[in-house]
Design a protein around this motif. Structure first.
Motif, mmCIF file in Angstrom:
data_model
loop_
_atom_site.group_PDB
_atom_site.id
_atom_site.type_symbol
_atom_site.label_atom_id
_atom_site.label_comp_id
_atom_site.label_asym_id
_atom_site.label_seq_id
_atom_site.Cartn_x
_atom_site.Cartn_y
_atom_site.Cartn_z
ATOM 1 N N GLY A 1 -10.709 9.609 2.744
ATOM 2 C CA GLY A 1 -10.536 9.595 4.204
ATOM 3 C C GLY A 1 -10.679 8.176 4.743
ATOM 4 N N LEU A 2 -9.753 7.791 5.618
ATOM 5 C CA LEU A 2 -9.791 6.437 6.205
ATOM 6 C C LEU A 2 -10.745 6.442 7.399
ATOM 7 N N ASP A 3 -11.406 5.300 7.614
ATOM 8 C CA ASP A 3 -12.247 5.179 8.809
ATOM 9 C C ASP A 3 -11.311 4.836 9.985
ATOM 10 N N ILE A 4 -10.930 5.867 10.734
ATOM 11 C CA ILE A 4 -9.866 5.696 11.733
ATOM 12 C C ILE A 4 -10.259 4.733 12.872
ATOM 13 N N PRO A 5 -11.485 4.834 13.455
ATOM 14 C CA PRO A 5 -11.807 3.854 14.508
ATOM 15 C C PRO A 5 -11.676 2.409 14.012
ATOM 16 N N GLN A 6 -12.121 2.156 12.777
ATOM 17 C CA GLN A 6 -11.997 0.787 12.235
ATOM 18 C C GLN A 6 -10.540 0.416 11.974
ATOM 19 N N LEU A 7 -9.770 1.404 11.525
ATOM 20 C CA LEU A 7 -8.349 1.140 11.251
ATOM 21 C C LEU A 7 -7.608 0.807 12.556
ATOM 22 N N ILE A 8 -7.978 1.479 13.636
ATOM 23 C CA ILE A 8 -7.332 1.194 14.931
ATOM 24 C C ILE A 8 -7.664 -0.244 15.360
ATOM 25 N N GLN A 9 -8.907 -0.639 15.132
ATOM 26 C CA GLN A 9 -9.305 -2.033 15.453
ATOM 27 C C GLN A 9 -8.490 -3.026 14.631
ATOM 28 N N HIS A 10 -8.322 -2.703 13.339
ATOM 29 C CA HIS A 10 -7.564 -3.562 12.426
ATOM 30 C C HIS A 10 -6.118 -3.687 12.921
ATOM 31 N N LYS A 11 -5.527 -2.547 13.316
ATOM 32 C CA LYS A 11 -4.132 -2.529 13.787
ATOM 33 C C LYS A 11 -4.002 -3.368 15.071
ATOM 34 N N THR A 12 -4.975 -3.238 15.960
ATOM 35 C CA THR A 12 -4.924 -3.998 17.218
ATOM 36 C C THR A 12 -4.969 -5.504 16.915
ATOM 37 N N GLN A 13 -5.818 -5.869 15.954
ATOM 38 C CA GLN A 13 -5.987 -7.283 15.619
ATOM 39 C C GLN A 13 -4.799 -7.863 14.861
ATOM 40 N N HIS A 14 -4.312 -7.110 13.857
ATOM 41 C CA HIS A 14 -3.311 -7.656 12.943
ATOM 42 C C HIS A 14 -1.904 -7.126 13.190
ATOM 43 N N LYS A 15 -1.750 -6.219 14.159
ATOM 44 C CA LYS A 15 -0.444 -5.624 14.505
ATOM 45 C C LYS A 15 0.137 -4.770 13.376
ATOM 46 N N THR A 16 -0.622 -4.517 12.339
ATOM 47 C CA THR A 16 -0.192 -3.629 11.246
ATOM 48 C C THR A 16 -1.436 -3.028 10.585
ATOM 49 N N GLN B 1 -1.488 -2.702 7.386
ATOM 50 C CA GLN B 1 -1.525 -3.378 6.082
ATOM 51 C C GLN B 1 -2.746 -4.271 5.963
ATOM 52 N N GLY B 2 -3.334 -4.306 4.763
ATOM 53 C CA GLY B 2 -4.454 -5.213 4.529
ATOM 54 C C GLY B 2 -5.787 -4.645 4.983
ATOM 55 N N PHE B 3 -5.811 -3.371 5.414
ATOM 56 C CA PHE B 3 -7.074 -2.759 5.846
ATOM 57 C C PHE B 3 -8.005 -2.613 4.639
ATOM 58 N N PRO B 4 -9.250 -3.113 4.740
ATOM 59 C CA PRO B 4 -10.150 -2.995 3.596
ATOM 60 C C PRO B 4 -10.546 -1.533 3.325
ATOM 61 N N HIS B 5 -11.122 -1.259 2.217
ATOM 62 C CA HIS B 5 -11.548 0.081 1.774
ATOM 63 C C HIS B 5 -10.362 1.044 1.664
ATOM 64 N N ALA B 6 -9.194 0.545 1.341
ATOM 65 C CA ALA B 6 -8.030 1.425 1.167
ATOM 66 C C ALA B 6 -7.028 0.749 0.235
ATOM 67 N N GLU B 7 -6.211 1.595 -0.412
ATOM 68 C CA GLU B 7 -5.170 1.027 -1.289
ATOM 69 C C GLU B 7 -3.849 1.008 -0.527
ATOM 70 N N PRO B 8 -2.954 0.093 -0.891
ATOM 71 C CA PRO B 8 -1.628 0.127 -0.250
ATOM 72 C C PRO B 8 -0.837 1.356 -0.713
ATOM 73 N N ILE B 9 0.022 1.851 0.139
ATOM 74 C CA ILE B 9 0.857 3.007 -0.248
ATOM 75 C C ILE B 9 2.257 2.829 0.345
ATOM 76 N N LYS B 10 3.260 3.169 -0.445
ATOM 77 C CA LYS B 10 4.648 3.040 0.026
ATOM 78 C C LYS B 10 5.002 4.255 0.887
ATOM 79 N N ASN B 11 6.025 4.075 1.731
ATOM 80 C CA ASN B 11 6.438 5.132 2.643
ATOM 81 C C ASN B 11 6.761 6.440 1.913
#
Ligand code: NAD
Length: 407
Positions: free
Chosen positions: A243-258, A260-270
């Protein structure tokens, strides 16, 4: 795709052939050239569209899309779906859609503002609180709705908040509108869990697209104890089976506009995201993402269509055969237009409601409709999509028959 779906539902309804002919194409379609002075001083001309599919129940209603693939066909299909969606939800609206063929990510703040103002003035005679009411869609947001409202109001000579919905709260926007589409998606997913006897705390979700709909769906699912294990956006995706930490992921998206690169997760293709084993898959990006090529590989129990038209006709049949429970777009993503309707009512009355009241009224409408569609699908032995379309089309047909043909 929209017409083919309509024809199938019309067959089930044994729809009058005169009405069929009328509903296949929009009532009106306007194509405009939108000249914009770019920051370099040069003028660039963009193509803009506003399509009104039906106006028998009231003003037409539908979003404005800014995207490089916007064209007349796509906007017309989206306008038709809006007609069925509004009728299905019992709202006093017909369907419309609009858009400009552009890449908003490549435009500066001021270019975007000039484009929006010129586009609004090109369609100004067609829109208005009694005529046709735009709202945000892919690539547009509350700022763009604010500029549309201002441009229209400048031409009228007084403030007309009811001309658009999804605008900032300070100029007549509604509490709860920004998150309404995601909230409606989650409301229908939770009702589907109840119907299928699934506990939210033992379920997982994958979300394609992390914009207005995807972010809010992820946040509200997370709040209800559902593990959101994968999300993506146009640049890439992230996956965490715990499970992803969604509040932190939203912060990451706001900061980086994507995402991608969110810690504690692996990359995944569409494609991998779409085919992950999960309880609910929620496409919340563009249309035609689930096709005959990948539908066989989907492993979700529930497909909740946050996006409009994410599943092709062929894929739809494959998923039905696989036993996937589909919450079709005109039901799953109707929360946006329901709260847009509340916003318009508040603007016309100059009386604003509390957020709790808005969320409760949204739930009342969308959950009741969910069970009506479920009942019709069981009674007529058709898919949830067919049942939803049949219910919407039937209401519009009755309105046309009651009003009669002019002259
Ligand atoms: P948005 O522009 O806010 O977000 C779209 C998201 O999709 C972005 O994160 C973008 O990066 C992502 N995306 C684009 N292409 C992608 C791809 N190939 N793979 C993965 N992600 C991709 O748009 P939105 O308002 O969230 O709308 C999303 C969908 O929901 C659209 O189909 C829209 O018509 C539908 N919808 C929106 C509303 C609303 O109120 N905003 C209401 C009903 C339906």
């Amino acid at each position: 795709m929209a017409v083919a779906q309509f024809e199938k539902a019309a067959d089930h309804l044994d729809l009058d052939s005169n009405l069929r002919e009328r509903f296949r194409s929009p009532q009106r379609a306007l194509v405009v050239s939108v000249p914009v002075r770019m920051d370099t001083g040069k003028v660039k001309v963009f193509q803009g569209y506003r399509v009104q599919h039906d106006r028998s129940l009231g003003p037409s209603k539908g979003g404005i899309r800014y995207h490089p693939e916007v064209n007349l066909g796509e906007i017309s299909a989206l306008a038709m779906w809006m007609t069925w969606k509004c009728a299905l939800m019992g709202l006093p609206y017909g369907g419309a859609k609009g858009g400009v063929n552009c890449n908003p990510k490549e435009l500066s703040f001021y270019e975007l503002q000039r484009l929006t103002r010129r586009f609004t003035s090109e369609i100004v005679l067609w829109i208005g609180p009694e005529q046709d009411i735009p709202a945000p869609d892919v690539g547009t947001n509350e700022q763009i709705m604010g500029w549309m409202m201002d441009t229209y109001s400048q031409q009228k000579g007084y403030a007309v908040p009811g001309v658009v919905t999804g605008k900032p709260i300070g100029i007549g926007g509604s509490k709860g509108r920004e998150e309404a589409t995601g909230r409606g998606v989650v409301d229908t997913v939770i009702e589907a869990f109840k119907h299928l006897d699934i506990s939210p705390s033992h379920s997982t979700a994958g979300i394609q697209g992390f914009g207005n709909v995807g972010v809010n769906a992820a946040r509200l699912l997370h709040e209800r104890g559902v593990k959101v294990i994968a999300v993506n956006d146009s640049q890439g995706g992230v996956f965490n089976p715990k499970g992803l930490d969604i509040p932190q992921l939203i912060q990451h998206k706001t900061q980086h506009k994507t995402v991608q690169g969110f810690p504690h997760a692996e990359p995944i293709k569409n494609e991998e995201l779409l085919c992950l084993p999960c309880t609910a898959l929620i496409p919340s990006a563009l249309s035609e993402q689930i096709t005959e090529k990948n539908a066989h590989n989907l492993q979700c129990k529930i497909l909740a269509e946050g996006a409009n038209g994410p599943t092709t006709l062929e894929a739809d049949q494959i998923l039905i055969d696989k036993g996937v429970f589909i919450i079709p777009d005109i039901l799953a993503n109707a929360g946006g237009v329901i709260v847009s309707y509340f916003e318009w009512v508040q603007d016309l009355q100059n009386y604003f409601w509390k957020e709790k009241e808005i969320n409760e009224k949204l739930f009342e409408i969308i959950s009741a409709t969910f069970y009506q569609v479920l009942e019709l699908s069981q009674k007529k032995r058709v898919s949830m999509r067919m049942a939803a379309l049949m219910q919407g089309i039937d209401k519009i047909s009755k309105a046309h028959l009651a009003r009669g043909l002019y002259p």
